[in-house]
Design an enzyme around this catalytic site. Structure first.
Site, short mmCIF file in Angstrom:
data_model
loop_
_atom_site.label_atom_id
_atom_site.label_comp_id
_atom_site.label_asym_id
_atom_site.label_seq_id
_atom_site.Cartn_x
_atom_site.Cartn_y
_atom_site.Cartn_z
N GLU A 27 -7.61 -5.14 -6.18
CA GLU A 27 -8.67 -4.66 -5.28
C GLU A 27 -8.33 -3.24 -4.86
O GLU A 27 -7.16 -2.89 -4.71
CB GLU A 27 -8.75 -5.58 -4.05
CG GLU A 27 -9.86 -5.25 -3.07
CD GLU A 27 -9.46 -4.30 -1.94
OE1 GLU A 27 -10.34 -3.89 -1.18
OE2 GLU A 27 -8.25 -3.95 -1.86
N HIS A 76 -7.97 3.78 1.36
CA HIS A 76 -8.57 2.79 2.27
C HIS A 76 -9.15 3.44 3.52
O HIS A 76 -10.31 3.22 3.87
CB HIS A 76 -7.53 1.75 2.68
CG HIS A 76 -8.05 0.77 3.68
ND1 HIS A 76 -7.93 0.96 5.05
CD2 HIS A 76 -8.73 -0.39 3.53
CE1 HIS A 76 -8.49 -0.05 5.69
NE2 HIS A 76 -8.98 -0.88 4.80
N ASP A 120 -10.23 0.65 -2.89
CA ASP A 120 -11.26 1.23 -2.04
C ASP A 120 -11.62 2.61 -2.56
O ASP A 120 -10.74 3.40 -2.90
CB ASP A 120 -10.76 1.37 -0.60
CG ASP A 120 -10.15 0.08 -0.08
OD1 ASP A 120 -10.91 -0.78 0.41
OD2 ASP A 120 -8.91 -0.07 -0.16
N ASP A 128 -1.76 -8.96 -0.05
CA ASP A 128 -0.81 -7.88 -0.26
C ASP A 128 0.40 -8.36 -1.04
O ASP A 128 1.17 -7.55 -1.57
CB ASP A 128 -0.32 -7.33 1.08
CG ASP A 128 -1.43 -6.75 1.94
OD1 ASP A 128 -2.38 -6.18 1.38
OD2 ASP A 128 -1.35 -6.89 3.18
N GLU A 184 -14.10 -1.86 -3.72
CA GLU A 184 -14.83 -1.79 -2.46
C GLU A 184 -15.39 -0.40 -2.21
O GLU A 184 -14.66 0.60 -2.25
CB GLU A 184 -13.92 -2.17 -1.29
CG GLU A 184 -14.66 -2.11 0.05
CD GLU A 184 -13.81 -2.46 1.24
OE1 GLU A 184 -14.27 -2.21 2.38
OE2 GLU A 184 -12.71 -2.99 1.05
N LYS A 233 -16.05 1.87 0.35
CA LYS A 233 -15.53 1.97 1.70
C LYS A 233 -16.37 2.95 2.51
O LYS A 233 -16.63 4.08 2.07
CB LYS A 233 -14.08 2.45 1.67
CG LYS A 233 -13.31 2.15 2.93
CD LYS A 233 -13.01 0.66 3.02
CE LYS A 233 -12.29 0.30 4.30
NZ LYS A 233 -12.03 -1.14 4.36
N HIS A 276 -4.35 -7.01 -3.24
CA HIS A 276 -5.06 -6.17 -2.27
C HIS A 276 -4.49 -4.75 -2.26
O HIS A 276 -3.31 -4.54 -1.96
CB HIS A 276 -4.87 -6.81 -0.89
CG HIS A 276 -5.63 -6.17 0.21
ND1 HIS A 276 -5.03 -5.81 1.40
CD2 HIS A 276 -6.94 -5.84 0.33
CE1 HIS A 276 -5.93 -5.30 2.21
NE2 HIS A 276 -7.10 -5.30 1.59
N ARG A 277 -5.34 -3.79 -2.64
CA ARG A 277 -4.92 -2.39 -2.78
C ARG A 277 -3.75 -2.27 -3.77
O ARG A 277 -2.88 -1.41 -3.62
CB ARG A 277 -4.54 -1.79 -1.42
CG ARG A 277 -5.63 -1.98 -0.36
CD ARG A 277 -5.23 -1.40 0.99
NE ARG A 277 -6.02 -1.99 2.06
CZ ARG A 277 -5.76 -1.88 3.35
NH1 ARG A 277 -4.73 -1.16 3.75
NH2 ARG A 277 -6.53 -2.46 4.26
#
Length: 289
Positions: free
Chosen positions: A67, A82, A69, A278, A150, A152, A40-41
């Site tokens: 992943e 994000h 954004d 994360d 994503e 965003k 995540h990120r």
């Protein structure tokens, strides 16, 4: 509605009993495959989120999927961040003190490139920058990783779907080699419909937990239903899997944001296809154990 979907929907609606089933490794029982671990990120528990350093850290931790954004600057550059504000993860308050609330859309790409996006996380990352989407996909490609991208706040950036797809195409991410390594996701169903209409070959994922009665609608334009892990159950995952998506395969479920071994084992037991975290090392070890 597909016959399997109708049966799953009926089962899921038969009261709360189905929702209270004990967690078993449904997916492992079905095909022996544990859920995919998605960073995540990037490796955001170990490096400043959405930076190139976080991509590098995810790669070192063995995360095949990352992943991130994407948002758009005042002058039309796509950048990876994000929040719709630069305040939390950069030094924008010090560099541009008179420009609150420091929204991404109010700054040019050159201005954002001046910002330190790493010191807030730790001194070792001082000087890290907010990457452009072009820089980000290059780094993901360098590590032979796969990308969950994503869109965003697409309502803030009209046309960002077309612009993102154009950049991905220019960087080779829409060719046959890369298409299996890319999913575009969003909380906006309208945005995903646009992506699907513009590039039907691109896989998409809806962020959220649609009602069982609405799943057939989502199956027409998205390949994944990606809910918060606090909202899923064995019955819900089974109901999602019963629908066939736009590319002729069962809908998948990737759930977020799972950061403990206990939660990872629990959602794996529900039969999810992917776990967004994360802490990819924690989730990986929990699933292998």
């Amino acid at each position: 509605m597909h016959a399997r979907a109708a049966a799953a929907l009926t089962t899921a609606l038969l009261g709360t009993a189905a929702l209270l089933l004990p967690a078993t490794d449904v997916r492992a029982v079905e095909d022996g495959t544990p859920p995919t671990v998605i960073a995540h990120r990037g490796g955001s528990a170990h490096a400043p989120e959405n930076t190139l350093a976080a991509v590098d850290k995810a790669a070192r931790l063995g995360a095949v999927w990352v992943e991130n954004d994407v948002q758009r600057t005042k002058d039309g550059e796509l950048v990876v961040l994000h929040d719709d504000s630069l305040q939390r993860t950069t030094d924008v308050e010090q560099v541009f003190p008179g420009r609150a609330p420091w929204k991404v859309k109010d700054f040019t790409a050159a201005e954002i490139a001046r910002l330190d996006a790493g010191s807030w996380f730790g001194a070792a990352y001082a000087g890290a920058r907010v990457p452009t989407l072009e820089q980000y996909v290059h780094r993901v490609d360098l590590h032979h990783q796969k990308l969950l991208l994503e869109l965003k706040n697409p309502e803030l950036y009209p046309g960002i779907e077309r612009e993102t797809l154009k950049l991905l195409a220019n960087e080779g991410w829409l060719d046959r080699k890369h298409r299996g390594r890319l999913v575009v996701q969003s909380f906006s169903a309208a945005s995903l419909r646009t992506v699907h209409d513009l590039e039907p070959a691109v896989r998409t994922g809806f962020l959220g937990t649609p009602s069982l009665a609405d799943l057939h609608t989502y199956a027409s334009f998205t390949d994944q239903i990606n809910p918060s892990y606090t909202t899923v159950s064995t019955a819900y995952v089974s109901a999602v899997h019963a629908f066939t998506g736009p590319h002729g395969k069962p809908l998948e479920v990737s759930t977020w944001t799972v950061n403990t071994a206990e939660a990872a084992r629990r959602v794996a037991g529900y039969g999810v296809d992917g776990i967004i975290t994360d802490k990819p090392d924690v989730v990986r070890d929990a699933l292998s154990g």
